[in-house]
Structures are given as C-alpha cells and as structure tokens.
Design a protein around this motif. Structure first.
Motif, PDB file in Angstrom:
ATOM      1  N   VAL A   1      85.707  38.211  38.616  1.00  0.00           N
ATOM      2  CA  VAL A   1      84.535  38.954  38.154  1.00  0.00           C
ATOM      3  C   VAL A   1      84.105  38.383  36.798  1.00  0.00           C
ATOM      4  O   VAL A   1      84.954  38.136  35.916  1.00  0.00           O
ATOM      5  N   TYR A   2      82.804  38.175  36.646  1.00  0.00           N
ATOM      6  CA  TYR A   2      82.254  37.593  35.413  1.00  0.00           C
ATOM      7  C   TYR A   2      81.109  38.457  34.889  1.00  0.00           C
ATOM      8  O   TYR A   2      80.381  39.088  35.670  1.00  0.00           O
ATOM      9  N   LEU A   3      80.965  38.441  33.573  1.00  0.00           N
ATOM     10  CA  LEU A   3      79.824  39.074  32.922  1.00  0.00           C
ATOM     11  C   LEU A   3      79.111  38.034  32.069  1.00  0.00           C
ATOM     12  O   LEU A   3      79.754  37.322  31.286  1.00  0.00           O
ATOM     13  N   CYS A   4      77.804  37.944  32.212  1.00  0.00           N
ATOM     14  CA  CYS A   4      76.990  37.112  31.345  1.00  0.00           C
ATOM     15  C   CYS A   4      76.454  38.025  30.241  1.00  0.00           C
ATOM     16  O   CYS A   4      75.800  39.032  30.532  1.00  0.00           O
ATOM     17  N   ILE A   5      76.753  37.693  28.984  1.00  0.00           N
ATOM     18  CA  ILE A   5      76.335  38.572  27.891  1.00  0.00           C
ATOM     19  C   ILE A   5      75.617  37.792  26.799  1.00  0.00           C
ATOM     20  O   ILE A   5      75.770  36.583  26.654  1.00  0.00           O
TER      21      ILE A   5
ATOM     22  N   ARG B   1      75.139  30.308  33.500  1.00  0.00           N
ATOM     23  CA  ARG B   1      74.396  29.348  34.298  1.00  0.00           C
ATOM     24  C   ARG B   1      72.901  29.665  34.211  1.00  0.00           C
ATOM     25  O   ARG B   1      72.504  30.802  33.905  1.00  0.00           O
ATOM     26  N   PRO B   2      72.054  28.665  34.464  1.00  0.00           N
ATOM     27  CA  PRO B   2      70.602  28.876  34.334  1.00  0.00           C
ATOM     28  C   PRO B   2      70.081  30.058  35.150  1.00  0.00           C
ATOM     29  O   PRO B   2      69.149  30.739  34.726  1.00  0.00           O
ATOM     30  N   GLU B   3      70.693  30.315  36.291  1.00  0.00           N
ATOM     31  CA  GLU B   3      70.201  31.398  37.154  1.00  0.00           C
ATOM     32  C   GLU B   3      70.812  32.752  36.794  1.00  0.00           C
ATOM     33  O   GLU B   3      70.468  33.775  37.404  1.00  0.00           O
ATOM     34  N   GLN B   4      71.690  32.780  35.795  1.00  0.00           N
ATOM     35  CA  GLN B   4      72.341  34.033  35.414  1.00  0.00           C
ATOM     36  C   GLN B   4      71.627  34.667  34.219  1.00  0.00           C
ATOM     37  O   GLN B   4      71.115  33.961  33.348  1.00  0.00           O
ATOM     38  N   ALA B   5      71.643  35.976  34.188  1.00  0.00           N
ATOM     39  CA  ALA B   5      70.935  36.712  33.131  1.00  0.00           C
ATOM     40  C   ALA B   5      71.912  37.566  32.334  1.00  0.00           C
ATOM     41  O   ALA B   5      72.862  38.125  32.897  1.00  0.00           O
ATOM     42  N   PRO B   6      71.710  37.688  31.019  1.00  0.00           N
ATOM     43  CA  PRO B   6      72.572  38.548  30.198  1.00  0.00           C
ATOM     44  C   PRO B   6      72.556  39.992  30.700  1.00  0.00           C
ATOM     45  O   PRO B   6      71.517  40.509  31.108  1.00  0.00           O
ATOM     46  N   GLY B   7      73.721  40.614  30.673  1.00  0.00           N
ATOM     47  CA  GLY B   7      73.828  41.993  31.113  1.00  0.00           C
ATOM     48  C   GLY B   7      74.077  42.138  32.600  1.00  0.00           C
ATOM     49  O   GLY B   7      74.108  43.258  33.110  1.00  0.00           O
TER      50      GLY B   7
ATOM     51  N   LYS C   1      80.956  36.190  21.236  1.00  0.00           N
ATOM     52  CA  LYS C   1      79.886  35.200  21.333  1.00  0.00           C
ATOM     53  C   LYS C   1      79.229  35.277  22.717  1.00  0.00           C
ATOM     54  O   LYS C   1      79.850  35.684  23.703  1.00  0.00           O
ATOM     55  N   PRO C   2      77.971  34.916  22.794  1.00  0.00           N
ATOM     56  CA  PRO C   2      77.264  34.975  24.074  1.00  0.00           C
ATOM     57  C   PRO C   2      77.808  33.943  25.055  1.00  0.00           C
ATOM     58  O   PRO C   2      78.402  32.933  24.661  1.00  0.00           O
ATOM     59  N   GLY C   3      77.606  34.224  26.329  1.00  0.00           N
ATOM     60  CA  GLY C   3      78.055  33.294  27.355  1.00  0.00           C
ATOM     61  C   GLY C   3      78.633  34.025  28.545  1.00  0.00           C
ATOM     62  O   GLY C   3      78.436  35.235  28.736  1.00  0.00           O
ATOM     63  N   LEU C   4      79.367  33.294  29.356  1.00  0.00           N
ATOM     64  CA  LEU C   4      79.959  33.834  30.581  1.00  0.00           C
ATOM     65  C   LEU C   4      81.429  34.167  30.324  1.00  0.00           C
ATOM     66  O   LEU C   4      82.207  33.305  29.903  1.00  0.00           O
ATOM     67  N   TRP C   5      81.785  35.416  30.578  1.00  0.00           N
ATOM     68  CA  TRP C   5      83.147  35.890  30.355  1.00  0.00           C
ATOM     69  C   TRP C   5      83.755  36.353  31.681  1.00  0.00           C
ATOM     70  O   TRP C   5      83.136  37.117  32.421  1.00  0.00           O
ATOM     71  N   ARG C   6      84.956  35.863  31.964  1.00  0.00           N
ATOM     72  CA  ARG C   6      85.705  36.400  33.110  1.00  0.00           C
ATOM     73  C   ARG C   6      86.387  37.680  32.644  1.00  0.00           C
ATOM     74  O   ARG C   6      87.029  37.695  31.586  1.00  0.00           O
ATOM     75  N   VAL C   7      86.239  38.739  33.409  1.00  0.00           N
ATOM     76  CA  VAL C   7      86.682  40.049  32.938  1.00  0.00           C
ATOM     77  C   VAL C   7      87.655  40.688  33.928  1.00  0.00           C
ATOM     78  O   VAL C   7      87.596  40.456  35.138  1.00  0.00           O
ATOM     79  N   GLU C   8      88.555  41.490  33.373  1.00  0.00           N
ATOM     80  CA  GLU C   8      89.502  42.271  34.164  1.00  0.00           C
ATOM     81  C   GLU C   8      89.600  43.659  33.554  1.00  0.00           C
ATOM     82  O   GLU C   8      89.528  43.813  32.332  1.00  0.00           O
ATOM     83  N   GLY C   9      89.772  44.656  34.387  1.00  0.00           N
ATOM     84  CA  GLY C   9      89.881  46.028  33.912  1.00  0.00           C
ATOM     85  C   GLY C   9      89.706  46.985  35.063  1.00  0.00           C
ATOM     86  O   GLY C   9      89.211  46.615  36.143  1.00  0.00           O
TER      87      GLY C   9
ATOM     88  N   ASP D   1      83.083  27.818  44.247  1.00  0.00           N
ATOM     89  CA  ASP D   1      82.346  27.631  43.000  1.00  0.00           C
ATOM     90  C   ASP D   1      81.129  28.548  42.911  1.00  0.00           C
ATOM     91  O   ASP D   1      80.686  28.885  41.821  1.00  0.00           O
ATOM     92  N   GLU D   2      80.613  28.969  44.030  1.00  0.00           N
ATOM     93  CA  GLU D   2      79.400  29.783  44.047  1.00  0.00           C
ATOM     94  C   GLU D   2      79.686  31.192  43.540  1.00  0.00           C
ATOM     95  O   GLU D   2      80.716  31.794  43.856  1.00  0.00           O
ATOM     96  N   MET D   3      78.750  31.706  42.743  1.00  0.00           N
ATOM     97  CA  MET D   3      78.849  33.077  42.232  1.00  0.00           C
ATOM     98  C   MET D   3      77.741  33.930  42.832  1.00  0.00           C
ATOM     99  O   MET D   3      76.643  33.434  43.114  1.00  0.00           O
ATOM    100  N   HIS D   4      78.035  35.207  42.997  1.00  0.00           N
ATOM    101  CA  HIS D   4      77.070  36.121  43.603  1.00  0.00           C
ATOM    102  C   HIS D   4      76.820  37.297  42.656  1.00  0.00           C
ATOM    103  O   HIS D   4      77.771  37.858  42.092  1.00  0.00           O
ATOM    104  N   ALA D   5      75.571  37.662  42.485  1.00  0.00           N
ATOM    105  CA  ALA D   5      75.223  38.824  41.657  1.00  0.00           C
ATOM    106  C   ALA D   5      75.737  40.095  42.311  1.00  0.00           C
ATOM    107  O   ALA D   5      75.773  40.214  43.539  1.00  0.00           O
ATOM    108  N   ALA D   6      76.165  41.054  41.500  1.00  0.00           N
ATOM    109  CA  ALA D   6      76.696  42.318  42.006  1.00  0.00           C
ATOM    110  C   ALA D   6      76.138  43.464  41.179  1.00  0.00           C
ATOM    111  O   ALA D   6      75.529  43.264  40.125  1.00  0.00           O
TER     112      ALA D   6
END
Length: 210
Positions: free
Chosen positions: A85-89, A176-182, A65-73, A192-197
């Motif tokens: 690390v998070y991915l917005c999908i 979050r509103p400022e986050q984009a899929p992919g 499902k779409p949304g914010l996923w915390r990822v490990e790998g 709490d703050e997230m940074h684009a990478a």
C-alpha cells in the motif's frame, strides 16, 4: 551703506533664514520622507515577518517530505490484502501519514519534541479527551523512515484498558506522473503496476484530526 544699515540688513537676513529653517522642519514633520521610501522599508519588514511565520507554519504542518510512501498500519489492513500500500503526499496531505493533534476544542494536547539530532526526530504528543487519553510517539529516521506508536487509555486508574497500534511509512521516491497527492495506491506483490484505491475512512478521520 552705514554700519547701522549693514547691521539691520544682516539681522533681517538671519531672521529670514531662521524662519525658512523652521518652516522646513515643520514641513518635514508634517510630510515625512517620500511614501515610496518609507513604504519599501515597511514592506520589507512585513515580508520578512511573513516569511518567518510561513516557514514556522510549514514546519508545524508537515514533518515528512513529499513523494510516494509505502505505508503499513491497522487502517490499511483491508487494502494490504491486495499487496503493498502506498500514499502519494505533498505538504498539504502529509497528515494522512503524520496526523496533527486535534483542534483545541476536542482535546487538551501537549507536544514534547525530543532533543534535535542530525537525521533523527523524536516526539511525543498526548491528548486528553473526556473518556480517554491518547499518547502518540513519533520517530523519523533520515526523513525516509517514519514510525508512530499510539496508545489509547480508557477508564479510571482502577479499571483501565489500553489499545496499542503501530504505524510505519517508508519513502520510496517521487510520485509517478499519473499519481496525485492525497491518493492511496496498491501494488500486487511481484508486480510493478499500481492501482488507485479508496482512501480508508479511518485515514480520513486521522487527517482531519477527529
């Protein structure tokens, strides 16, 4: 009017009526029901088939499902040095977490879905390349937890080497509103703050199926 005249008149009227009926049938054959009626029926059937095809395609494209996923790998090792690390999908970018089998021209793949169970998906994909065999086992719990184990076998039966890797993702909520899929984001522990990478190169390859 004589009986003979009446009989002739009745016969003439019957022939005329018969001719009109044949003409009507011929006209119906040449000009079926009004275009609107036939077209609406065809259009409804086509739309129904397209809806089913789209639904099936959507199911193949994304199991998450779409949304914010915390990822490990392993592909996130460098980014994980900064914290979580998070991915917005969305449906179009879900392959960043759950990559599809590669195109048929690159490998011969078989997909085996486990017995459907409520809130649980189990599936195995095996792809054979000229120099290796890649087996991926996927488990999705309650559509919130994603596990994927990948085994890469190289060489012959006599001399064989295996590489294993594990991947994990946990749905944490809406992007979050400022986050984009992919896009990928990092979050320092205790903040709490997230940074684009930058998206890891290995992740881009996985998403494209190469």
């Amino acid at each position: 009017m004589t009986a003979k005249t009446r009989s002739a008149l009745v016969l003439t009227l019957a022939i005329a009526a018969s001719g009109l009926g044949c003409g009507r049938l011929g006209a119906d054959a040449a000009n079926p029901a009004p275009v609107g009626i036939g077209w609406k029926t065809h259009e409804a059937a086509t739309a129904s088939a397209q809806t089913l095809a789209s639904a099936a395609a959507g199911a193949r494209k994304s199991r998450l499902k779409p949304g914010l996923w915390r990822v490990e790998g392993v592909q996130f090792d460098t980014l994980s040095e900064r914290g979580k690390v998070y991915l917005c999908i969305d449906a179009a970018s879900a392959a960043l977490i759950d990559p599809p089998p590669p195109p048929a021209g690159q490998a011969r793949c078989s997909v085996e879905d486990g017995t459907p169970k409520p809130d649980l998906y189990l599936g195995t994909t095996q792809c054979r390349y000229p120099d290796r065999t890649v087996t991926s086992r996927v488990r999705i719990d309650s559509n919130n937890l994603y596990f994927r184990d990948v085994v890469v076998q190289r060489g012959t039966a006599a001399v064989e080497s295996n590489d294993k890797s594990s991947h994990f993702a946990e749905w944490v909520g809406r992007c979050r509103p400022e986050q984009a899929p992919g896009k990928v984001y990092t979050q320092a522990y205790g903040q709490d703050e997230m940074h684009a990478a930058e998206l890891p190169a290995a992740l881009i390859s996985a998403a494209s199926g190469s």
